[in-house]
Structures are given as structure tokens and as C-alpha cells.
Design a protein around this motif. Structure first.
Motif: not given
Length: 168
Positions: A20-26
Motif C-alpha cells: 500500500m503506497l497510500g490512501s486519501v479520503t475526501i
């Protein structure tokens, strides 16, 4: 909030794993789509041989679809983007709050709108979606470019709708 995870080094004699390189929640509002574009571009900047421009475009299209066509676009709705490094490229997942409809590819360039999934189908090596009571995850896989990749070879690797795990 967006999170970044470190990548693992490959050592001799071991198989390479997904990371997993990253995540974002908007929030599910149109003005936040640019946050996901910047996140994907930043996350993939250091990933060799992956077309970060294509990943950014396709993610933007899927996030926009989620906001326009699912409960993510209602007050309090959210969209989450997860970027995963896989041995042959990158996998991007866009998770929405669900809707009564399923994702549908519009098959004409002449349509006034609805080109997002058509672009995903044309540019991704594979793509699909998974629905559950909590929402829908639309994903795409971009293959890492190799020195031997010609446009014809890359075109041969694209496929129509593939469901994730055979579940629709």
C-alpha cells in the motif's frame, strides 16, 4: 487525511508483494477532486515505469463519477482513494458510499458526457468493480512499462470489464 506507507525493498530469493503506497479520503464535493489528483501524482512520482499521468486522469474520472452518481455526493458523503504498488505496476481503488446503479461504460466518443469509464477501459490493463452493502469499489490496474513495450503490445494487454474476484 492522506497517509503514505513506505515500500519494501526486494531481496534476492523472495517474491515481490503488493504494497500500500497510500490512501486519501475526501468529502464528496467537486472542489475536492483536485486533492485526489495531487495525491496520486505525489504518490506515484517515485514509482518507476508507471504512467502517473494516466493514473491521475483515471482516478480523477472515477472520483468525479463517485461524487456525481453515488451517495458519496450527498451531504456527509466521502470518497476514498487507495494506491497499491503491485509487482507489475499499480492498482488504484476508488471507494464510494454506494448507489442503486452499477458502473456502466458508455461506448461512444460522441456522447456529451459519461466518458470516464470508457477512458478507464481504454487505458487500464484491467479494471472492475466490487459492490457490497457499504458501497462500491471501482479499481483499475496500470501495468509498468517495460523497455519492450510497444503501443501494440500495450493495447493487447487491455481488456474489457473484469470484475474483482468475480463478484459484481
Amino acid at each position: 487525511m492522506d497517509t503514505a506507507a513506505g515500500s519494501r525493498q526486494r531481496t534476492a530469493g523472495t517474491r515481490q508483494r503488493a504494497t500500500m503506497l497510500g490512501s486519501v479520503t475526501i468529502p464528496g464535493t467537486p472542489e475536492h477532486v483536485s486533492v485526489t489528483r495531487a495525491f496520486v501524482a505525489r504518490t506515484l512520482a517515485a514509482v518507476p515505469r508507471v504512467d502517473s499521468d494516466a493514473a491521475t486522469l483515471l482516478t480523477s474520472e472515477l472520483v468525479t463519477n463517485a461524487i456525481q452518481h453515488t451517495d458519496s455526493g450527498t451531504p456527509g458523503g466521502t470518497v476514498t482513494v487507495v494506491v497499491i504498488g503491485v509487482p507489475e505496476g499499480v492498482l488504484v481503488e476508488v471507494v464510494d458510499d454506494g448507489s442503486a446503479d452499477t458502473p456502466v461504460v458508455k461506448g461512444s466518443w460522441c456522447a456529451a458526457e459519461g466518458q470516464g469509464l470508457f477512458l478507464v477501459q481504454q487505458l487500464a490493463a484491467r479494471w472492475g468493480f466490487l459492490r457490497d452493502p457499504a458501497g462500491t469499489t471501482v479499481w483499475f490496474h496500470l501495468q509498468a512499462a517495460t523497455a519492450a513495450s510497444t503501443p501494440a503490445q500495450l493495447a493487447a494487454t487491455t481488456s474489457p470489464l473484469v470484475t474483482y474476484g468475480g463478484i459484481v
